[in-house]
Write a protein that holds these residues in place. Structure first.
Motif, PDB file in Angstrom:
ATOM      1  N   VAL A 192       0.884  -1.685   0.267  1.00 42.10           N
ATOM      2  CA  VAL A 192       0.237   0.163  -0.164  1.00 42.10           C
ATOM      3  C   VAL A 192       1.316   1.690   0.125  1.00 42.10           C
ATOM      4  O   VAL A 192       0.568   2.231  -1.087  1.00 42.10           O
ATOM      5  N   ILE A 193       2.090   1.578   0.870  1.00 38.81           N
ATOM      6  CA  ILE A 193       2.704   2.022   1.290  1.00 38.81           C
ATOM      7  C   ILE A 193       3.955   3.127  -0.395  1.00 38.81           C
ATOM      8  O   ILE A 193       3.988   3.861  -1.295  1.00 38.81           O
ATOM      9  N   GLY A 194       3.792   1.617  -1.050  1.00 41.07           N
ATOM     10  CA  GLY A 194       4.523   1.407  -2.078  1.00 41.07           C
ATOM     11  C   GLY A 194       3.855   2.105  -3.564  1.00 41.07           C
ATOM     12  O   GLY A 194       4.938   2.357  -3.922  1.00 41.07           O
ATOM     13  N   SER A 195       2.482   1.611  -3.577  1.00 42.50           N
ATOM     14  CA  SER A 195       2.260   2.417  -4.783  1.00 42.50           C
ATOM     15  C   SER A 195       1.771   4.002  -4.477  1.00 42.50           C
ATOM     16  O   SER A 195       1.262   3.910  -5.409  1.00 42.50           O
ATOM     17  N   TYR A 196       2.280   4.710  -3.270  1.00 41.40           N
ATOM     18  CA  TYR A 196       2.297   5.574  -3.373  1.00 41.40           C
ATOM     19  C   TYR A 196       4.137   6.175  -3.585  1.00 41.40           C
ATOM     20  O   TYR A 196       4.020   7.671  -4.143  1.00 41.40           O
ATOM     21  N   ILE A 197       4.983   5.899  -2.666  1.00 40.30           N
ATOM     22  CA  ILE A 197       6.111   5.901  -2.572  1.00 40.30           C
ATOM     23  C   ILE A 197       7.394   4.804  -3.271  1.00 40.30           C
ATOM     24  O   ILE A 197       7.596   3.841  -2.635  1.00 40.30           O
ATOM     25  N   PRO A 198       7.837   4.770  -4.389  1.00 41.06           N
ATOM     26  CA  PRO A 198       8.481   4.284  -5.025  1.00 41.06           C
ATOM     27  C   PRO A 198       8.991   3.496  -4.259  1.00 41.06           C
ATOM     28  O   PRO A 198       9.573   2.506  -4.519  1.00 41.06           O
ATOM     29  N   PHE A 199      10.151   4.365  -3.665  1.00 44.97           N
ATOM     30  CA  PHE A 199      11.416   3.884  -2.191  1.00 44.97           C
ATOM     31  C   PHE A 199      10.642   2.413  -1.491  1.00 44.97           C
ATOM     32  O   PHE A 199      11.135   0.710  -1.523  1.00 44.97           O
ATOM     33  N   PHE A 200       9.876   2.173  -1.068  1.00 38.21           N
ATOM     34  CA  PHE A 200       8.711   1.322  -0.586  1.00 38.21           C
ATOM     35  C   PHE A 200       8.375   0.233  -0.828  1.00 38.21           C
ATOM     36  O   PHE A 200       8.347  -1.128  -0.922  1.00 38.21           O
ATOM     37  N   LYS A 201       8.255   0.618  -2.392  1.00 36.00           N
ATOM     38  CA  LYS A 201       7.940  -0.755  -3.152  1.00 36.00           C
ATOM     39  C   LYS A 201       9.169  -1.744  -3.398  1.00 36.00           C
ATOM     40  O   LYS A 201       9.114  -3.076  -3.512  1.00 36.00           O
ATOM     41  N   THR A 202      10.063  -0.984  -3.936  1.00 38.40           N
ATOM     42  CA  THR A 202      11.699  -1.441  -4.024  1.00 38.40           C
ATOM     43  C   THR A 202      11.992  -2.347  -3.357  1.00 38.40           C
ATOM     44  O   THR A 202      12.274  -3.165  -3.051  1.00 38.40           O
ATOM     45  N   LEU A 203      11.829  -1.892  -1.461  1.00 34.45           N
ATOM     46  CA  LEU A 203      12.261  -2.440  -0.345  1.00 34.45           C
ATOM     47  C   LEU A 203      11.473  -3.690  -0.567  1.00 34.45           C
ATOM     48  O   LEU A 203      12.229  -4.430   0.967  1.00 34.45           O
ATOM     49  N   TYR A 204       9.873  -3.210  -0.842  1.00 34.78           N
ATOM     50  CA  TYR A 204       9.699  -5.008  -0.388  1.00 34.78           C
ATOM     51  C   TYR A 204       9.724  -5.842  -1.535  1.00 34.78           C
ATOM     52  O   TYR A 204       9.877  -7.074  -0.904  1.00 34.78           O
ATOM     53  N   ASP A 205       9.921  -5.323  -2.586  1.00 31.76           N
ATOM     54  CA  ASP A 205      11.052  -6.159  -3.372  1.00 31.76           C
ATOM     55  C   ASP A 205      11.648  -7.011  -3.524  1.00 31.76           C
ATOM     56  O   ASP A 205      12.086  -8.420  -3.490  1.00 31.76           O
TER      57      ASP A 205
END
Length: 253
Positions: A192-205
Motif C-alpha cells: 500500500v505504501i509502495g503504491s504512493y512511495i516507490p522506495f517502499f515498493k523497491t524495499l518490499y521487492d
C-alpha cells in the motif's frame, strides 16, 4: 561461547512448546498425503507424486515459518524475562554480546528445524505411498538441495526478526501477538505504501517477505539468484545487530 550455545540448544531440546510444534507439524505432514491417497484410491484417480506435494508444501511452509518462529520466540526468549531466567543468565559473568548471540543461535536452530519438518516428512510419506515422481524439465538438477538450503536460510532470517521483537517486548503474549500480526500484515502494508512511495515498493521487492515466496520456483533466473541468497543474510546481520543493541541497553529485572 561454545558452552553458552550448548546450554541454549539443551534448553531448546527440553522446551515443551518446541517439541509440541514439531509433533503437530510431523503429524500433519503424515496425515495430509494419507488423506489424499485414500481419497484418490476410492475415486479411482491417479496418485499424486511426492514432488507435487513438495511444491504445494513450500507455498504453505511460509506460513509455518512465520507462525512457528513467532510462537517459539514468545516462549523461548520473551518468557525468560518474566520468569527471571534472563536475569540469572545476564548475571553469569558473560558479556551481553555473547549471551545474545548464543540465545539467537539456539533460537534460530529451532526455527530452522520447524521449517523443515513439514515439507521433509510430507515428501517422504508421499514417496512411500505414490513414489517421488519426476522433476519438471525446467527444474535444475540440484532443486531439492537448493530448496532445503533456502528454507533453512529464510527460517533463520525470520527467526532473527522474531528474536528482535521478543527482546524488545519481553512478554510472551505481546511478542507472539505482535510478531504474528507483523508477519501477516507487512506484505500488505509495504504494498500500500509502495503504491504512493516507490522506495517502499523497491524495499518490499528486495525483502525476505516477498522473496520467501520464490524459494520453491523450479528454476531461478540469474538475476534473482543473488538477491534470494543475499537478502536473508543481510536481514540476519541487521536484525541480530539491532537485537544486540536493544539487549545491551535493556534493564533486566
Amino acid at each position: 561461547m561454545n558452552n553458552l550455545i550448548k546450554a541454549e540448544l539443551f534448553k531448546l531440546r527440553k522446551d515443551r512448546v518446541f517439541r509440541t510444534l514439531l509433533l503437530i507439524l510431523a503429524a500433519s505432514a503424515v496425515a495430509f498425503p494419507f488423506m489424499f491417497y485414500f481419497d484418490n484410491l476410492s475415486d479411482g484417480d491417479s496418485q499424486t507424486p511426492a514432488i507435487e506435494y513438495l511444491s504445494e508444501a513450500l507455498t504453505g511452509n511460509g506460513f509455518i515459518i512465520k507462525f512457528g518462529v513467532s510462537i517459539l520466540a514468545g516462549f523461548f526468549i520473551a518468557n525468560e524475562y518474566s520468569t527471571g531466567v534472563m536475569k540469572t543468565i545476564a548475571s553469569s559473568g558473560s558479556s551481553r554480546g555473547r549471551l545474545f548471540l548464543a540465545k539467537l543461535t539456539g533460537f534460530s536452530v529451532g526455527g530452522m528445524l520447524l521449517s523443515l519438518v513439514f515439507p521433509v516428512i510430507l515428501m517422504l510419506t508421499a514417496s512411500l505411498l505414490s513414489g517421488f515422481g519426476q522433476l519438471p524439465e525446467e527444474a535444475s538438477a540440484y532443486y531439492i538441495v537448493r530448496v532445503a538450503g533456502l528454507t533453512l536460510l529464510y527460517a533463520a532470517s525470520f527467526s532473527a526478526v522474531a528474536a528482535l521483537f521478543a527482546t524488545m517486548l519481553t512478554e510472551s503474549g505481546k511478542s507472539i501477538g505482535f510478531s504474528i500480526i507483523f508477519f501477516m500484515m507487512i506484505d500488505w502494508i509495504l504494498n500500500v505504501i509502495g503504491s504512493y512511495i516507490p522506495f517502499f515498493k523497491t524495499l518490499y521487492d528486495y525483502s525476505i517477505f516477498k522473496l520467501l515466496g520464490g524459494i520453491g520456483k523450479w528454476r531461478l533466473e540469474s538475476g534473482d539468484m543473488t538477491a534470494i541468497w543475499l537478502v536473508p543474510l543481510l536481514t540476519i546481520a541487521l536484525s541480530g545487530l539491532l537485537g544486540y543493541l536493544v539487549y545491551r541497553r535493556k534493564e533486566i529485572k
